[in-house]
Design a protein around this motif. Structure first.
Motif, PDB file in Angstrom:
ATOM      1  N   VAL A  20       1.051  -0.743   0.142  1.00 63.47           N
ATOM      2  CA  VAL A  20      -0.212  -0.263  -0.079  1.00 63.47           C
ATOM      3  C   VAL A  20       0.780   1.261  -0.265  1.00 63.47           C
ATOM      4  O   VAL A  20       1.994   1.487   0.373  1.00 63.47           O
ATOM      5  N   LEU A  21       0.721   2.068  -1.172  1.00 64.79           N
ATOM      6  CA  LEU A  21       1.506   3.129  -0.883  1.00 64.79           C
ATOM      7  C   LEU A  21       0.575   4.788  -0.751  1.00 64.79           C
ATOM      8  O   LEU A  21      -0.461   4.733  -1.084  1.00 64.79           O
ATOM      9  N   VAL A  22       1.095   5.051   0.692  1.00 64.56           N
ATOM     10  CA  VAL A  22       0.805   6.304   0.391  1.00 64.56           C
ATOM     11  C   VAL A  22       1.668   7.493  -0.341  1.00 64.56           C
ATOM     12  O   VAL A  22       2.852   7.603  -0.096  1.00 64.56           O
ATOM     13  N   ALA A  23       1.509   8.155  -1.198  1.00 63.25           N
ATOM     14  CA  ALA A  23       2.337   8.871  -2.701  1.00 63.25           C
ATOM     15  C   ALA A  23       2.628  10.080  -1.438  1.00 63.25           C
ATOM     16  O   ALA A  23       1.912  10.853  -0.819  1.00 63.25           O
ATOM     17  N   ASP A  24       3.463  10.610  -2.841  1.00 65.66           N
ATOM     18  CA  ASP A  24       3.724  12.118  -1.816  1.00 65.66           C
ATOM     19  C   ASP A  24       3.162  12.787  -2.131  1.00 65.66           C
ATOM     20  O   ASP A  24       2.942  14.624  -1.600  1.00 65.66           O
ATOM     21  N   ASP A  25       2.202  13.069  -3.039  1.00 66.52           N
ATOM     22  CA  ASP A  25       1.272  13.994  -3.163  1.00 66.52           C
ATOM     23  C   ASP A  25      -0.216  13.418  -2.254  1.00 66.52           C
ATOM     24  O   ASP A  25      -1.300  14.368  -2.647  1.00 66.52           O
ATOM     25  N   ARG A  26      -0.431  12.684  -1.281  1.00 66.94           N
ATOM     26  CA  ARG A  26      -1.157  12.277  -0.894  1.00 66.94           C
ATOM     27  C   ARG A  26      -2.266  11.595  -1.351  1.00 66.94           C
ATOM     28  O   ARG A  26      -2.998  10.906  -1.280  1.00 66.94           O
ATOM     29  N   ALA A  27      -2.921  12.310  -2.513  1.00 67.09           N
ATOM     30  CA  ALA A  27      -3.935  11.980  -3.207  1.00 67.09           C
ATOM     31  C   ALA A  27      -5.038  11.811  -2.456  1.00 67.09           C
ATOM     32  O   ALA A  27      -5.602  10.794  -2.423  1.00 67.09           O
ATOM     33  N   LEU A  28      -4.931  12.196  -1.866  1.00 65.42           N
ATOM     34  CA  LEU A  28      -6.784  12.527  -0.900  1.00 65.42           C
ATOM     35  C   LEU A  28      -8.356  13.092  -2.070  1.00 65.42           C
ATOM     36  O   LEU A  28      -7.589  13.600  -3.669  1.00 65.42           O
ATOM     37  N   PHE A  29      -9.160  12.209  -1.756  1.00 65.50           N
ATOM     38  CA  PHE A  29     -10.555  13.317  -2.473  1.00 65.50           C
ATOM     39  C   PHE A  29     -10.918  14.528  -1.472  1.00 65.50           C
ATOM     40  O   PHE A  29     -11.723  14.035  -0.189  1.00 65.50           O
ATOM     41  N   THR A  30     -10.166  15.794  -2.045  1.00 65.54           N
ATOM     42  CA  THR A  30     -10.187  16.519  -1.130  1.00 65.54           C
ATOM     43  C   THR A  30     -11.586  17.240  -0.630  1.00 65.54           C
ATOM     44  O   THR A  30     -11.799  17.402  -0.010  1.00 65.54           O
ATOM     45  N   GLY A  31     -12.745  16.710  -2.138  1.00 63.99           N
ATOM     46  CA  GLY A  31     -14.231  17.088  -1.863  1.00 63.99           C
ATOM     47  C   GLY A  31     -15.166  16.705  -0.734  1.00 63.99           C
ATOM     48  O   GLY A  31     -15.936  16.677  -0.125  1.00 63.99           O
ATOM     49  N   LEU A  32     -14.421  15.165  -0.333  1.00 67.19           N
ATOM     50  CA  LEU A  32     -15.007  14.482   0.230  1.00 67.19           C
ATOM     51  C   LEU A  32     -14.610  14.591   2.202  1.00 67.19           C
ATOM     52  O   LEU A  32     -13.474  15.058   2.091  1.00 67.19           O
ATOM     53  N   THR A  33     -15.223  14.341   3.221  1.00 70.42           N
ATOM     54  CA  THR A  33     -14.923  14.527   4.341  1.00 70.42           C
ATOM     55  C   THR A  33     -14.106  13.715   4.730  1.00 70.42           C
ATOM     56  O   THR A  33     -13.458  12.244   3.580  1.00 70.42           O
ATOM     57  N   VAL A  34     -13.132  14.119   5.840  1.00 74.30           N
ATOM     58  CA  VAL A  34     -11.998  12.914   6.223  1.00 74.30           C
ATOM     59  C   VAL A  34     -12.176  11.877   6.904  1.00 74.30           C
ATOM     60  O   VAL A  34     -12.079  10.139   6.163  1.00 74.30           O
ATOM     61  N   ARG A  35     -13.887  11.523   7.446  1.00 71.09           N
ATOM     62  CA  ARG A  35     -14.632  10.489   7.296  1.00 71.09           C
ATOM     63  C   ARG A  35     -14.724   9.604   6.302  1.00 71.09           C
ATOM     64  O   ARG A  35     -14.213   8.072   5.990  1.00 71.09           O
ATOM     65  N   GLU A  36     -15.150   9.790   5.128  1.00 72.22           N
ATOM     66  CA  GLU A  36     -15.703   9.443   3.566  1.00 72.22           C
ATOM     67  C   GLU A  36     -14.288   9.370   3.004  1.00 72.22           C
ATOM     68  O   GLU A  36     -14.128   7.915   2.350  1.00 72.22           O
ATOM     69  N   ASN A  37     -12.621   9.550   3.066  1.00 72.20           N
ATOM     70  CA  ASN A  37     -11.781   9.172   2.853  1.00 72.20           C
ATOM     71  C   ASN A  37     -11.326   8.393   3.471  1.00 72.20           C
ATOM     72  O   ASN A  37     -10.626   6.972   2.861  1.00 72.20           O
ATOM     73  N   ILE A  38     -11.577   7.938   4.467  1.00 69.11           N
ATOM     74  CA  ILE A  38     -11.033   6.421   5.506  1.00 69.11           C
ATOM     75  C   ILE A  38     -11.960   4.858   5.083  1.00 69.11           C
ATOM     76  O   ILE A  38     -12.008   4.818   4.365  1.00 69.11           O
TER      77      ILE A  38
END
Length: 249
Positions: free
Chosen positions: A93-111
């Protein structure tokens, strides 16, 4: 890197093993003939100057780039080249250097969107990242850089990694935040038994939480050994960064 044995005295199967791994882009070789063998709960710091090939190594391990040659094995089983889904299913599992988050989703939803059956639940992850607990309803794009990095790692943890690849945890963060985040890497390895491969520019901080370390310069491993020994010999690190060959300490 130490060779561990089972209770029967047989050599333990490494969680992560690389045999002659060569990585790059088309005909351009970036990382050459890398050998690794990491047992459960080990943290490997991958160090080196910008452009050394560290990110290429991480994305190749994650199956996002085709290997030019060599093998990658998880729990003794070969991982196919250039198949990120297969690599992820095998536990890389990779945590990329740009983090690749879904910025429009909440913290809970990203998890939740990354949650894998049998993985730790939200409450268990929040014990490791209590600062996120108060931010669960906030869009990921609206939290601080440090909180975004916590979220990226938390999202990786719910995928039950056997090998957690973290590329530049400190990217864009103040040193004081990095000092708070890097010890979490040590805790992840200790609590879950996962192997953590950490690419990091804050050399001394990385060596404090790592078991093993290697320095890559222009795609070649210039120095490799225990993190404690490398930290005790900064002159060897300096020579390695300058591209000089240094005997393992």
């Amino acid at each position: 890197m130490s060779l561990e044995t089972t209770s029967e005295g047989q050599p333990a199967v490494p969680v992560l093993e690389c045999r002659g791994l060569t990585a790059g882009y088309g005909t351009v070789t970036v990382v050459r003939a890398l050998d690794l063998s990491l047992q459960p709960g080990r943290v490997l710091a991958v160090l080196g100057p910008n452009g050394a090939g560290k990110t290429t190594l991480m994305t190749t391990l994650a199956g996002m780039l085709p290997r030019l040659s060599g093998e990658v094995l998880v729990d003794g089983k070969p991982i196919p080249s250039a198949r990120p889904g297969a690599a992820n299913k095998a536990g890389l599992v990779l945590v990329a250097d740009d983090r690749a988050l879904f910025t429009g989703l909440t913290v809970r939803e990203n998890i939740q969107i990354a949650q894998r059956s049998g993985g730790p639940d939200l409450d268990a992850v929040m014990e490791m990242f209590p600062a996120l607990k108060k931010r669960l309803k906030v869009p990921a794009g609206a939290v601080s850089g440090g909180e975004q990095q916590m979220l990226a790692v938390a999202r990786a943890l719910v995928q039950r990694p056997k090998v957690l690849l973290i590329d530049e945890m400190s990217m864009g963060l103040a040193p004081v935040i990095v000092e708070e985040l890097l010890p979490i890497v040590r805790r992840i390895a200790d609590d879950t038994g996962a192997v953590v491969v950490l690419v990091e520019q804050h050399v001394q901080l990385a060596l404090e939480v790592a078991d093993d370390a290697l320095v890559i310069v222009h795609g070649d491993v210039r120095l490799q050994g225990s993190a404690a020994d490398l930290a005790a010999h900064p002159e060897h690190l300096q020579a390695a960064y300058l591209g000089e060959t240094v005997a393992a300490v």
